[in-house]
Design an enzyme around this catalytic site. Structure first.
Site, PDB file in Angstrom:
ATOM      1  CD  GLU A 394     -41.175  37.118   9.746  1.00  0.00           C
ATOM      2  OE1 GLU A 394     -41.834  36.136  10.074  1.00  0.00           O
ATOM      3  OE2 GLU A 394     -40.483  37.173   8.721  1.00  0.00           O
ATOM      4  CG  HIS A 479     -35.706  32.451   6.552  1.00  0.00           C
ATOM      5  ND1 HIS A 479     -35.786  33.783   6.901  1.00  0.00           N
ATOM      6  CD2 HIS A 479     -36.990  32.043   6.397  1.00  0.00           C
ATOM      7  CE1 HIS A 479     -37.048  34.158   6.965  1.00  0.00           C
ATOM      8  NE2 HIS A 479     -37.808  33.111   6.679  1.00  0.00           N
ATOM      9  CG  ASN A 517     -39.469  37.080   5.105  1.00  0.00           C
ATOM     10  OD1 ASN A 517     -39.313  38.287   5.085  1.00  0.00           O
ATOM     11  ND2 ASN A 517     -39.957  36.450   6.121  1.00  0.00           N
TER      12      ASN A 517
HETATM   13  P1  FAE Z   1     -37.895  23.780  -0.288  1.00  0.00           P
HETATM   14  O1  FAE Z   1     -39.063  24.666  -0.437  1.00  0.00           O
HETATM   15  O2  FAE Z   1     -37.424  23.455   1.085  1.00  0.00           O
HETATM   16  O3  FAE Z   1     -38.249  22.423  -1.056  1.00  0.00           O
HETATM   17  C1  FAE Z   1     -37.450  21.285  -1.013  1.00  0.00           C
HETATM   18  C2  FAE Z   1     -38.328  20.072  -1.314  1.00  0.00           C
HETATM   19  O4  FAE Z   1     -37.499  18.952  -1.582  1.00  0.00           O
HETATM   20  C3  FAE Z   1     -39.243  19.673  -0.159  1.00  0.00           C
HETATM   21  O5  FAE Z   1     -40.547  19.465  -0.644  1.00  0.00           O
HETATM   22  C4  FAE Z   1     -38.630  18.368   0.349  1.00  0.00           C
HETATM   23  O6  FAE Z   1     -39.581  17.459   0.884  1.00  0.00           O
HETATM   24  C5  FAE Z   1     -37.994  17.805  -0.910  1.00  0.00           C
HETATM   25  N1  FAE Z   1     -36.853  16.934  -0.661  1.00  0.00           N
HETATM   26  C6  FAE Z   1     -35.831  17.162   0.177  1.00  0.00           C
HETATM   27  N2  FAE Z   1     -34.925  16.141   0.117  1.00  0.00           N
HETATM   28  C7  FAE Z   1     -35.425  15.262  -0.830  1.00  0.00           C
HETATM   29  C8  FAE Z   1     -34.960  14.019  -1.345  1.00  0.00           C
HETATM   30  N3  FAE Z   1     -33.805  13.492  -0.932  1.00  0.00           N
HETATM   31  N4  FAE Z   1     -35.707  13.375  -2.255  1.00  0.00           N
HETATM   32  C9  FAE Z   1     -36.882  13.921  -2.671  1.00  0.00           C
HETATM   33  N5  FAE Z   1     -37.372  15.094  -2.207  1.00  0.00           N
HETATM   34  C10 FAE Z   1     -36.638  15.759  -1.308  1.00  0.00           C
HETATM   35  O7  FAE Z   1     -36.646  24.307  -1.099  1.00  0.00           O
HETATM   36  N6  FAE Z   1     -39.757  32.231   3.293  1.00  0.00           N
HETATM   37  C11 FAE Z   1     -40.263  33.389   2.828  1.00  0.00           C
HETATM   38  O8  FAE Z   1     -39.752  33.935   1.849  1.00  0.00           O
HETATM   39  N7  FAE Z   1     -41.365  33.951   3.427  1.00  0.00           N
HETATM   40  C12 FAE Z   1     -41.958  33.404   4.528  1.00  0.00           C
HETATM   41  O9  FAE Z   1     -42.952  33.934   5.031  1.00  0.00           O
HETATM   42  C13 FAE Z   1     -41.406  32.206   5.052  1.00  0.00           C
HETATM   43  N8  FAE Z   1     -41.936  31.639   6.168  1.00  0.00           N
HETATM   44  C14 FAE Z   1     -41.481  30.396   6.564  1.00  0.00           C
HETATM   45  C15 FAE Z   1     -42.116  29.748   7.621  1.00  0.00           C
HETATM   46  C16 FAE Z   1     -41.751  28.448   7.956  1.00  0.00           C
HETATM   47  C17 FAE Z   1     -42.425  27.746   9.100  1.00  0.00           C
HETATM   48  C18 FAE Z   1     -40.731  27.786   7.214  1.00  0.00           C
HETATM   49  C19 FAE Z   1     -40.334  26.366   7.539  1.00  0.00           C
HETATM   50  C20 FAE Z   1     -40.095  28.441   6.174  1.00  0.00           C
HETATM   51  C21 FAE Z   1     -40.448  29.734   5.838  1.00  0.00           C
HETATM   52  N9  FAE Z   1     -39.853  30.406   4.779  1.00  0.00           N
HETATM   53  C22 FAE Z   1     -40.323  31.613   4.355  1.00  0.00           C
HETATM   54  C23 FAE Z   1     -38.707  29.820   4.056  1.00  0.00           C
HETATM   55  C24 FAE Z   1     -39.082  29.261   2.687  1.00  0.00           C
HETATM   56  O10 FAE Z   1     -40.212  28.442   2.762  1.00  0.00           O
HETATM   57  C25 FAE Z   1     -37.864  28.502   2.139  1.00  0.00           C
HETATM   58  O11 FAE Z   1     -36.799  29.424   2.021  1.00  0.00           O
HETATM   59  C26 FAE Z   1     -38.144  27.878   0.783  1.00  0.00           C
HETATM   60  O12 FAE Z   1     -39.212  26.962   0.853  1.00  0.00           O
HETATM   61  C27 FAE Z   1     -36.899  27.159   0.258  1.00  0.00           C
HETATM   62  O13 FAE Z   1     -37.134  26.805  -1.076  1.00  0.00           O
HETATM   63  P2  FAE Z   1     -36.254  25.715  -1.794  1.00  0.00           P
HETATM   64  O14 FAE Z   1     -36.618  25.679  -3.222  1.00  0.00           O
HETATM   65  O15 FAE Z   1     -34.831  25.941  -1.433  1.00  0.00           O
END
Ligand code: FAE
Length: 539
Positions: A394, A479, A517
């Site tokens: 990207e 990721h 992504n």
């Molecule tokens: P996630 O979105 O990480 O959510 C987990 C949630 O659980 C969070 O709100 C935590 O605070 C919460 N949590 C964790 N442990 C606990 C606990 N013990 N008790 C209560 N709450 C808890 O999970 N992906 C793309 O597809 N496109 C992009 O452009 C992209 N850019 C990114 C840029 C950055 C800077 C970052 C950090 C990530 C990026 N990603 C991107 C990755 C994407 O956001 C990530 O794969 C998803 O958010 C993961 O989704 P999940 O549902 O696995």
């Protein structure tokens, strides 16, 4: 459900999110009684841990099915402006809202001309972006209602079907591409940049330059769909609306323009009237009772540090949506402390970085990237068909507000290396085992591509961006994927092996790589799994 009923739901949910109390522990619900409740009920029929992609999908579908559902999120609800009038801070002026309990920000770009210009000392606070360190690898994570959707680059990419089938061969690709990917894209509000505008705008001069350089080396580029509203971006450039993607807002949150989950899935979930979100609630332990229900031990966090209370809550159906690192840690702790001793040996295995590697190239003086750069990427160099080194790179912004003569890339590579987690009893946490050498295949792949681009354009790598003189940064990932892999630690629908009514819904299910992504894949897989679980496990 009709479109108007759906949008009414979303409207109700958005109203609940906007009006919820701002500071400290908050209960968000479209049901006034639930929203007004202090503390936690002793029981909820379903509990979803986290509010990221997998969690949000699951809560919406549970709520639609009429099942009272409680979401427990350790981060804050981001709905209230600070003293500067903004909810989130920009990358150029980070403050305590930026990071999760750090004394100094830890931006991915560690330096510019070897100077640490991006980071600031901050007051430790429950900010929106976390960087979790595990030896040679650190993982960036979103914290707050919406999880990673609050901080990510909004790139909404459906993986190539052949690669998806390679990664998850036991999942029916016809169903995924016929039903669940389209459903996920529609609910997430995915849109594409207007091609004519793209060719003439200032916001993507940096992307057009990288495209020119890639094409000179014989590579092709692909437009990247997004959940950032490109219509809003056009109006930002025309200065008709407040700027967000054009005001250096990305990793510490966007004040405008982005369809983060609190605007889409979570709003719709709350709008069912059956879903409540409680914030600043960190789930620590999971125990199974004799009657088959689960009891959680939950810490109520003070947004300025410390634990305010520890409570217990029970549920019949428990969904882990705490993300790859969070859900894996919860399961591993439960297995290794003997609370859920029958969990599979596969818990903690199969973790990968999605082959992430970041790099910069130095441009010639006459090749400017522009001072106005959209923080939301819209183009990638697609060389995934390369038989030796498949890469999807990207074209990332460097929205410094001044000309940098640098092009930045986040390359997604096919890295077969996998890490694993073990439980560390002294810190009561999961420890990732990933050696820096395991990132080398990612560097080799990115280098093969960008060496050719540099040769064709007589350009060189930037070696001043990552704190030392390295050209490739693979010591962090945006990721994280895996840890409770589908079909290994769980059945083929996320049901955790060894325990009934216990599920993983998030990125932990995906074995380390999606080739693009990952959030669209996480969302679509969660849609598929919850449909089956609702049909079979709630009868
Ligand atoms: P996630 O979105 O990480 O959510 C987990 C949630 O659980 C969070 O709100 C935590 O605070 C919460 N949590 C964790 N442990 C606990 C606990 N013990 N008790 C209560 N709450 C808890 O999970 N992906 C793309 O597809 N496109 C992009 O452009 C992209 N850019 C990114 C840029 C950055 C800077 C970052 C950090 C990530 C990026 N990603 C991107 C990755 C994407 O956001 C990530 O794969 C998803 O958010 C993961 O989704 P999940 O549902 O696995």
């Amino acid at each position: 459900m009709t479109a108007s009923a759906l949008s009414r739901r979303r409207f109700l949910g958005l109203a609940a999110l906007n009006s919820a109390a701002a500071v400290g522990m908050t209960a968000v619900s479209a049901d006034p009684a639930a929203a007004a409740s202090q503390g936690m009920p002793p029981f909820s029929p379903a509990i979803v841990i986290g509010t990221g992609y997998g969690a949000a999908v699951t809560a919406l579908r549970l709520g639609e099915a009429g099942i009272p559902t409680l979401m427990l999120e350790m981060g804050q609800l981001w709905n209230t402006p600070g003293a500067d009038g903004n909810i989130f801070c920009s990358m150029l002026r980070p403050d305590e809202r930026s990071m999760w309990f750090k004394r100094r920000t830890e931006a991915p770009l560690a330096s510019f001309l070897w100077l640490d210009l991006a980071n600031r000392d901050i007051r430790p606070h429950a900010g929106v972006l976390d960087r979790v360190h595990h030896g040679d690898m650190s993982v960036f994570l979103g914290r707050g209602v919406g999880g990673g959707s609050l901080v990510n680059g909004a790139m909404a990419v459906t993986p190539r079907r052949d690669y998806f089938a390679e990664v998850l061969p036991e999942v029916d690709a016809d169903e995924m591409y016929g039903t669940y990917f389209p459903r996920a894209n529609a609910e997430l509000g995915v849109n594409e940049v207007d091609r004519d505008w793209f060719e003439s705008c200032r916001s993507y001069a940096y992307a057009r330059l990288s495209r020119k350089h890639a094409e000179k080396a014989g590579f092709t580029t692909a437009f990247v769909p997004s959940v950032y509203d490109f219509g809003h971006l056009e109006r930002e450039e025309a200065q008709e609306v407040p700027r967000s993607a054009l005001a250096s807002e990305v990793i510490y949150g966007n004040n405008h323009g982005k369809l983060s989950l609190d605007k889409t899935y979570l709003a719709a979930a709350l709008g069912t009237g059956n879903v409540t979100i409680q914030t600043l609630q960190e789930v620590r332990d999971i125990t199974r009772q004799q009657d088959g229900s689960y009891t959680l031990s939950v810490r109520e966090l003070n947004p300025d540090g410390g634990v305010l209370a520890v409570r217990q809550i029970s549920t019949r159906h428990l969904f882990l949506g705490a993300g790859s690192v969070g859900s894996t840690e919860l399961l591993l702790r439960a297995r290794e402390t003997g609370r859920l001793p029958d969990l599979d040996e596969q818990v903690g295995q199969g973790w990968g970085t999605n082959g992430n590697v970041m790099l910069g190239r130095a441009n010639h003086m006459w090749d400017t990237t522009g001072t106005l750069q959209s923080g939301m990427p819209a183009l990638g160099i697609d060389n995934w068909d390369d038989p030796v080194h498949p890469v999807f790179a990207e074209i990332a912004p460097m929205p410094a507000g001044l000309e940098t003569w640098a092009s930045l890339y986040l390359a997604i590579t096919k890295n077969p290396e996998r890490g694993h987690f073990t439980y560390d009893a002294t810190t009561d946490s999961a420890r990732l085992h990933w050696a820096e050498s395991q990132g080398q295949p990612s560097i080799d792949a990115a280098k093969a591509l960008f060496d050719r681009i540099n040769r064709a354009n007589s350009t060189i790598y930037r070696t001043d961006l990552f704190g030392d003189t390295r050209a490739f940064e693979n010591r962090f990932t945006y990721h994280p994927l895996g840890g409770a892999v589908l079909g290994k630690a769980t059945d083929l629908y996320g049901r955790v092996n060894g325990y009934r009514n216990l599920y993983v819904t998030d990125g932990a299910l995906i074995p380390g790589s999606t080739g693009v992504n990952p959030f669209v894949t996480i969302t679509a897989l969660a849609e598929r799994n919850i449909e089956r679980v609702l049909a079979e496990d709630f009868a």
